[in-house]
Design an enzyme around this catalytic site. Structure first.
Site, PDB file in Angstrom:
ATOM      1  N   CYS A   2       0.831  -1.201   0.000  1.00  0.00           N
ATOM      2  CA  CYS A   2       0.000   0.000   0.000  1.00  0.00           C
ATOM      3  C   CYS A   2       0.868   1.255   0.000  1.00  0.00           C
ATOM      4  O   CYS A   2       1.927   1.291   0.616  1.00  0.00           O
ATOM      5  CB  CYS A   2      -0.941   0.085   1.196  1.00  0.00           C
ATOM      6  N   ARG A  27       3.734  -0.148  -4.953  1.00  0.00           N
ATOM      7  CA  ARG A  27       3.527  -0.681  -3.599  1.00  0.00           C
ATOM      8  C   ARG A  27       2.248  -1.514  -3.492  1.00  0.00           C
ATOM      9  O   ARG A  27       1.967  -2.099  -2.457  1.00  0.00           O
ATOM     10  CB  ARG A  27       3.472   0.475  -2.594  1.00  0.00           C
ATOM     11  N   TRP A  74      -2.532  -2.868  -1.581  1.00  0.00           N
ATOM     12  CA  TRP A  74      -2.131  -4.269  -1.694  1.00  0.00           C
ATOM     13  C   TRP A  74      -2.942  -4.972  -0.614  1.00  0.00           C
ATOM     14  O   TRP A  74      -2.710  -4.766   0.582  1.00  0.00           O
ATOM     15  CB  TRP A  74      -0.631  -4.412  -1.444  1.00  0.00           C
ATOM     16  N   ASN A 100      -1.744   2.352   5.651  1.00  0.00           N
ATOM     17  CA  ASN A 100      -0.856   1.278   5.195  1.00  0.00           C
ATOM     18  C   ASN A 100      -0.365   0.553   6.440  1.00  0.00           C
ATOM     19  O   ASN A 100       0.170   1.191   7.349  1.00  0.00           O
ATOM     20  CB  ASN A 100       0.324   1.898   4.419  1.00  0.00           C
ATOM     21  N   GLY A 101      -0.546  -0.763   6.490  1.00  0.00           N
ATOM     22  CA  GLY A 101      -0.112  -1.518   7.672  1.00  0.00           C
ATOM     23  C   GLY A 101      -1.204  -2.492   8.064  1.00  0.00           C
ATOM     24  O   GLY A 101      -2.103  -2.792   7.272  1.00  0.00           O
ATOM     25  N   GLU A 485      17.968 -16.669  -7.926  1.00  0.00           N
ATOM     26  CA  GLU A 485      17.505 -15.344  -8.329  1.00  0.00           C
ATOM     27  C   GLU A 485      16.866 -15.400  -9.720  1.00  0.00           C
ATOM     28  O   GLU A 485      15.817 -14.786  -9.955  1.00  0.00           O
ATOM     29  CB  GLU A 485      18.686 -14.356  -8.283  1.00  0.00           C
ATOM     30  N   LYS A 489      12.926 -14.457 -10.537  1.00  0.00           N
ATOM     31  CA  LYS A 489      12.499 -13.459 -11.526  1.00  0.00           C
ATOM     32  C   LYS A 489      11.428 -14.051 -12.438  1.00  0.00           C
ATOM     33  O   LYS A 489      10.429 -13.412 -12.727  1.00  0.00           O
ATOM     34  CB  LYS A 489      13.672 -12.971 -12.389  1.00  0.00           C
ATOM     35  N   GLU A 492       8.102 -14.522 -10.559  1.00  0.00           N
ATOM     36  CA  GLU A 492       7.455 -13.252 -10.219  1.00  0.00           C
ATOM     37  C   GLU A 492       6.768 -12.588 -11.396  1.00  0.00           C
ATOM     38  O   GLU A 492       5.651 -12.105 -11.268  1.00  0.00           O
ATOM     39  CB  GLU A 492       8.514 -12.250  -9.735  1.00  0.00           C
ATOM     40  N   HIS A 508      19.754 -36.305  -6.707  1.00  0.00           N
ATOM     41  CA  HIS A 508      19.141 -36.696  -5.424  1.00  0.00           C
ATOM     42  C   HIS A 508      17.624 -36.518  -5.452  1.00  0.00           C
ATOM     43  O   HIS A 508      16.986 -36.526  -4.402  1.00  0.00           O
ATOM     44  CB  HIS A 508      19.763 -35.896  -4.282  1.00  0.00           C
ATOM     45  N   LYS A 607       6.080  -4.000  -3.871  1.00  0.00           N
ATOM     46  CA  LYS A 607       7.512  -3.741  -3.816  1.00  0.00           C
ATOM     47  C   LYS A 607       8.065  -3.788  -2.393  1.00  0.00           C
ATOM     48  O   LYS A 607       9.146  -4.274  -2.151  1.00  0.00           O
ATOM     49  CB  LYS A 607       7.759  -2.370  -4.438  1.00  0.00           C
TER      50      LYS A 607
HETATM   51  C1  F6R Z   1      12.093  -9.801  -5.780  1.00  0.00           C
HETATM   52  C2  F6R Z   1      11.991  -8.767  -4.781  1.00  0.00           C
HETATM   53  C3  F6R Z   1      11.764  -9.185  -3.377  1.00  0.00           C
HETATM   54  C4  F6R Z   1      12.586  -8.314  -2.419  1.00  0.00           C
HETATM   55  C5  F6R Z   1      12.234  -8.653  -0.969  1.00  0.00           C
HETATM   56  C6  F6R Z   1      13.084  -7.878   0.007  1.00  0.00           C
HETATM   57  O1  F6R Z   1      12.267  -9.286  -7.067  1.00  0.00           O
HETATM   58  O2  F6R Z   1      12.069  -7.606  -5.072  1.00  0.00           O
HETATM   59  O3  F6R Z   1      12.030 -10.532  -3.191  1.00  0.00           O
HETATM   60  O4  F6R Z   1      13.930  -8.532  -2.676  1.00  0.00           O
HETATM   61  O5  F6R Z   1      10.891  -8.377  -0.739  1.00  0.00           O
HETATM   62  O6  F6R Z   1      12.908  -6.520  -0.159  1.00  0.00           O
HETATM   63  P1  F6R Z   1      13.958  -5.478   0.391  1.00  0.00           P
HETATM   64  O7  F6R Z   1      15.224  -5.689  -0.345  1.00  0.00           O
HETATM   65  O8  F6R Z   1      13.346  -4.145   0.104  1.00  0.00           O
HETATM   66  O9  F6R Z   1      14.114  -5.750   1.854  1.00  0.00           O
END
Ligand code: F6R
Length: 612
Positions: A2, A27, A74, A100-101, A485, A489, A492, A508, A607
């Protein structure tokens, strides 16, 4: 999780709120809404889905007023339907709230309010705030701020909130506990926002609020108090992020723009951290805690998601260069773990946003245990930076794409600098080796540019595999985190199932799933385990799986065993994740585009994860 915005000034508020929400939409984008006050008239508009839907409604019905609040959601409590969208109002529809929260005790408060006659319209936790404020005003609170202060005493949990009331049309109130909130100070106008990029086109002067602080703005008079109502002194900081950094600048998506920014970001980190005359590293952030570091025998890294993957590489780099014992922990697990740390150990928290709830709580726990706290962060003034003994800013600029790209490689690069620096400090790295390592680091921006040069080939490769529904990502050593990673990606942004394994684990279990419809992205640059990786690739091919390899330029033989090869320039193994990350990002990006996915706003994600 949010985004909230508030404005009080002289300009038309609805335009400012919509523009700011566009910059906050990363967000959350389950719904969006705004409320404005024009004299004693309160206007409210909310729509489900992205901000575009709200904008479409406002095109025909523009809202008046120069005071207002807005929200991009969100969803946590209650489905993403219009009635659950913010702002929420009280029974008399004279008080509007954005939040937000999570209000943890909302059920108890809601029941109490309902039994005294309040009618709730939504399933959200946030609506209790509007009714509590209404209740206090009904029962003797002299004005909005008094009612808000009383309300804050009742609610438990995390909040960044903004409130306004039609009977007090020149007043905006906001408060923070556990969710980010800043105040922007303009000429005769004041802003409240979840983060700085939302308001940088209007002002760069910001106050980063602390937990349990309350802001009251009446016309252009600003007061910040603690939750007991005692005014506090505050510092005004200047945000130096470029306004263009929060624009797409001709790229179709923020993610692609951010992928392309990586060489330049690494170049600026180099400019700040390397003394090119004598190839020395300048890490003032670590000097602050130098004496404690010299005594430390252990480093714990903690982070979530992509930042955790950077931390996994950091763990290996620290052990490799410093001989210190390093561990890496996922914050959401670490915060509940009974952990044993040697006295004087160092904890490194890695976070792009600086607001991730799990990382923040884990950091506080480590602090209580007496560890030295050092953070790697992108967002200046964020909560984690303020909890840490020392902060190393990665200076990647605002990362708007929900899937992290440039922050990841910036984190990696900073971790290498830290590892080499500590290696020198701990006398584990001799001057000549240090010079060679630093020289190699200075080559990274050019090498990254070279990788980006094969973008079109990666796009073709993406077209070929976009219809696959199962992917494996395999790597070894320092590139096992790269595999994790890469898979993250793809999951996501393209919504494709992807699992990552250390390649040696295949036999395994995971190899059971290899079939002609599975694509395996095998990370096989020049390394100590290259031959082993080649065997793993052959094992997949023998079972008719498809293989896309990431290999080192000049490796002719790998082409004989795989379906496609993406080459990266030669680099020593320990630094290779810096280059490997780029083709993995581009592959996920182009597959997602081919599948018609909304790359910058993947479903179900936000985010900044400020809730547990
Ligand atoms: C993936 C992504 C998330 C963040 C995670 C931690 O693309 O962006 O997995 O890496 O939510 O966020 P931060 O780095 O802001 O603590």
């Amino acid at each position: 999780m949010c985004g909230i915005i508030g404005y009080i000034g002289k300009r038309n508020v609805s335009r400012i709120i919509i523009e700011s929400l566009e910059r906050l939409e990363y967000r959350g984008y389950d719904s969006a809404g705004l409320a404005t006050l024009d004299g004693n008239d309160l206007y409210l508009c909310r729509e489900v889905g992205s901000l575009e839907n709200l904008k479409a409604v406002l095109k025909d019905y523009p809202m008046k007023g120069s005071l207002g609040i807005g929200h991009t959601r969100w969803a946590t409590h209650g489905e993403p339907v219009r009635v659950n969208a913010h702002p929420h109002v009280d029974c008399s529809e004279s008080i509007a709230v954005v939040h937000n929260g999570i209000i943890e005790n909302y059920l108890e408060l809601k029941e109490k309010l309902q039994s005294s006659g309040h009618i709730f319209k939504s399933e959200t936790d946030s609506e209790v705030i509007a009714h509590l404020v209404e209740d206090y005003l009904k029962n003797g609170a002299a004005n909005l701020e008094q009612a808000v202060f009383c309300t804050l005493m009742d609610i438990q949990g995390a909040y960044a909130l903004a409130v306004m009331r039609k009977q007090e049309p020149r007043k905006l109130i906001a408060a923070r506990n556990g969710s980010p909130l800043i105040v922007g100070i303009g000429e005769g106008e004041t802003f409240i926002a979840s983060d700085a990029p939302a308001i940088i086109p209007y002002t760069r002067k910001v106050v980063f609020l602390d937990d349990y602080q309350v802001v009251v703005v009446e016309d252009d008079i600003l007061t910040i108090s603690n939750i007991n109502g005692t005014p506090v002194n505050y510092n005004i900081s200047t945000v130096d992020w470029d306004v263009n950094a929060a624009q797409k600048n001709g790229y179709p998506h923020f993610m692609l723009k951010e992928i392309h920014e990586q060489p330049q970001i690494v170049k600026s980190i180099l400019a700040e951290k390397i003394d090119f005359r004598n190839l020395d590293l300048k890490v003032e952030e670590l000097l602050k805690i130098k004496s404690r570091i010299l005594q430390a025998h252990q480093v714990i890294i903690q982070a979530c998601g992509t930042s955790f993957h950077a931390g996994m590489v950091g763990e290996l780099a620290l052990e490799y260069f410093t001989n210190l014992h390093a561990d890496v922990e996922i914050s959401s697990e670490f915060r509940y773990k009974h952990f044993i740390a040697e006295p004087g150990s160092l904890i490194i928290s890695i976070t792009q946003s600086g607001e991730t709830a799990d990382t923040l709580v884990a950091l506080k726990k480590a602090k209580q245990k007496g560890l030295s706290t050092f953070s790697l962060c992108n967002v200046v003034g964020s909560s984690i930076t303020r909890e840490s003994d020392s902060v190393f800013y990665i200076h990647a600029g605002p990362e708007i794409g929900v899937a992290s790209t440039k922050a990841y490689t910036a984190q990696l690069f900073c971790l290498y600098i830290i590892a080499v620096y500590l290696g020198v400090l701990k006398k584990n790295i001799k001057p000549e080796l240090k010079n060679n390592l630093v020289k190699e680091l200075t080559l990274i921006p050019a090498l990254m540019k070279k990788v980006l040069g094969v973008e079109q080939q990666i796009a073709h490769c993406a077209d070929k595999y976009a219809a696959f529904d199962d992917f494996y990502y395999l790597g070894r050593g320092v590139n096992y985190p790269s595999a994790l990673e890469g898979a993250l990606k793809l999951k996501e942004i393209a919504y494709i199932h992807a699992s990552a394994y250390p390649a040696g684990e295949m036999k395994h279990g995971p190899i059971a799933l290899v079939n002609p419809n599975l694509a395996a992205v095998c990370i096989a640059p020049r390394s100590a385990t290259y031959d082993k990786m080649l065997s793993n690739i052959q094992e997949i091919k023998a079972r008719k799986g498809k293989v896309i390899a990431i290999a080192t330029e000049g490796d002719e033989q790998i082409g004989r065993f795989v379906d496609d090869v993406i080459y990266i320039p030669d680099i020593q193994e320990i630094f290779s994740p810096l280059l490997v990350a780029l083709p993995l990002q581009l592959l996920a990006y182009y597959i997602a585009v081919k599948r018609g996915c909304n790359v910058d706003k993947p479903k179900n994600l936000a985010k900044s994860v400020t809730v547990e």
